[in-house]
Write an enzyme that holds these catalytic residues in place. Structure first.
Site, PDB file in Angstrom:
ATOM      1  N   PHE A  39      51.337  42.419  30.807  1.00 14.90           N
ATOM      2  CA  PHE A  39      50.792  41.069  30.697  1.00 14.90           C
ATOM      3  C   PHE A  39      49.671  40.883  31.703  1.00 14.90           C
ATOM      4  CE2 PHE A  39      55.096  41.031  29.146  1.00 14.90           C
ATOM      5  CZ  PHE A  39      55.014  40.286  27.983  1.00 14.90           C
ATOM      6  N   ILE A  77      54.316  42.347  34.513  1.00 13.14           N
ATOM      7  CA  ILE A  77      53.306  41.325  34.793  1.00 13.14           C
ATOM      8  C   ILE A  77      52.377  41.868  35.877  1.00 13.14           C
ATOM      9  CG2 ILE A  77      52.983  39.052  35.842  1.00 13.14           C
ATOM     10  CD1 ILE A  77      55.660  38.268  34.581  1.00 13.14           C
ATOM     11  N   CYS A  78      51.068  41.753  35.649  1.00 17.90           N
ATOM     12  CA  CYS A  78      50.103  42.233  36.637  1.00 17.90           C
ATOM     13  C   CYS A  78      50.171  41.390  37.909  1.00 17.90           C
ATOM     14  CB  CYS A  78      48.692  42.172  36.070  1.00 17.90           C
ATOM     15  SG  CYS A  78      47.438  42.445  37.329  1.00 17.90           S
ATOM     16  N   VAL A  79      50.304  42.051  39.037  1.00 19.29           N
ATOM     17  CA  VAL A  79      50.490  41.321  40.292  1.00 19.29           C
ATOM     18  C   VAL A  79      49.238  40.528  40.680  1.00 19.29           C
ATOM     19  CG1 VAL A  79      49.890  43.350  41.724  1.00 19.29           C
ATOM     20  CG2 VAL A  79      51.239  41.493  42.702  1.00 19.29           C
ATOM     21  N   ALA A  82      49.015  37.593  38.478  1.00 18.73           N
ATOM     22  CA  ALA A  82      50.134  36.695  38.760  1.00 18.73           C
ATOM     23  C   ALA A  82      49.893  35.871  40.025  1.00 18.73           C
ATOM     24  CB  ALA A  82      51.430  37.497  38.897  1.00 18.73           C
TER      25      ALA A  82
END
Lengths: 130, 135
Positions: A39, A77-79, A82
């Site tokens: 994501f 989820i991409c940090v 995010a």
């Protein structure tokens, strides 16, 4: 076939999330493997557990979570994305001294390398978004 | 990670107004560490991402365009720009940043990274890719 999936758009605003969910369900039903869903951009909002849509509407975040559990799919989820958008897990909460976290069960937060790895490891990387 | 794949990043959106261009560049930079065969393609309003002289002071958004100049240092030197997209916007390659890389095999000679190609040529290049990421 081994699929990697990238979701670039947030839930509800854009149909990309639901289309990706339908794609994953169909792929699994036909015996394919979904190695990872990554994501990115506003797509990270697919992973908040604080969404409470009306009961007659699809709960997109919960649907992802159920899919992950049922079929053992890695939801990442991409940090960096995010952090810009306020998605946090335990680790992010601690690192950034936040007063809570909001990640949905079945998702994890990690780096962009996970997307590149999906591109390398999978037979096809399918991108959902504009 | 034994196999090297051909990665193509398609950029078709204007640099500001949405975050896609900047977050695409972040993927490219992180991906460079994986030693894959990387190409970038700029089409449509995406060609504006490479314009020289970008100044975002008035809009209050970070000007990330200097980052493109670093791509050569990451061994990313196949940057395709669609000719038709430039033409449609009244632009030529001279309006774009001069992006270069140094060729290790030719005594570090400086070479241009940007290649202007037609959409027909781009279609052929795309056909050769293993992984296509579009932003």
């Amino acid at each position: 076939m081994k699929f990697g999936i990238q979701v670039n758009e947030g839930p509800y605003t854009h149909e990309a999330s639901v289309t990706a969910i339908n794609f994953v369900k169909s792929a699994v039903a036909k015996g394919h493997e979904v190695f990872r869903v990554f994501f990115y951009h506003d797509g990270v909002n697919n992973g908040t557990r604080y969404a409470t849509p009306p009961q007659d509407d699809i709960n997109i975040q919960q649907t992802w979570s159920n899919l992950a559990k049922e079929h053992n799919i890695d939801l990442v989820i991409c940090v960096a994305a995010a952090q810009r958008r306020g998605l946090a897990d335990d680790g992010e909460q601690e690192r950034n001294k936040l007063d809570g976290n909001n990640i949905m069960d079945g998702f994890r937060i990690s780096g962009l390398g996970q997307l590149i790895e999906a591109g390398i490891e999978c037979d096809r990387l399918v991108v959902f978004g504009d | 990670m034994s196999n090297v794949k051909k990665f193509m990043y398609i950029n078709n959106k204007a640099p500001y107004g949405t975050i896609y261009a900047w977050e695409s560049l972040e993927v490219v930079l992180i991906g460079a560490a994986f030693d894959q065969d990387v190409s970038l393609m700029f089409t449509g309003d995406g060609v504006y991402q490479l314009m020289k002289g970008q100044d975002t002071k008035e809009v209050g958004i970070k000007n990330f365009s200097p980052t493109y100049a670093a791509l050569g240092d990451y061994d990313i030197n196949k940057i395709y720009v669609e000719k038709e997209s430039l033409d449609a916007r009244g632009l030529t390659v001279d309006d774009l940043m001069h992006l270069v890389w140094e060729d290790e095999d030719e005594d570090w000679a400086e070479k241009d990274s940007i290649r202007v190609v037609t959409s027909a040529e781009l279609a052929e290049i795309l056909d050769q890719q293993d992984v296509v990421l579009s932003f």
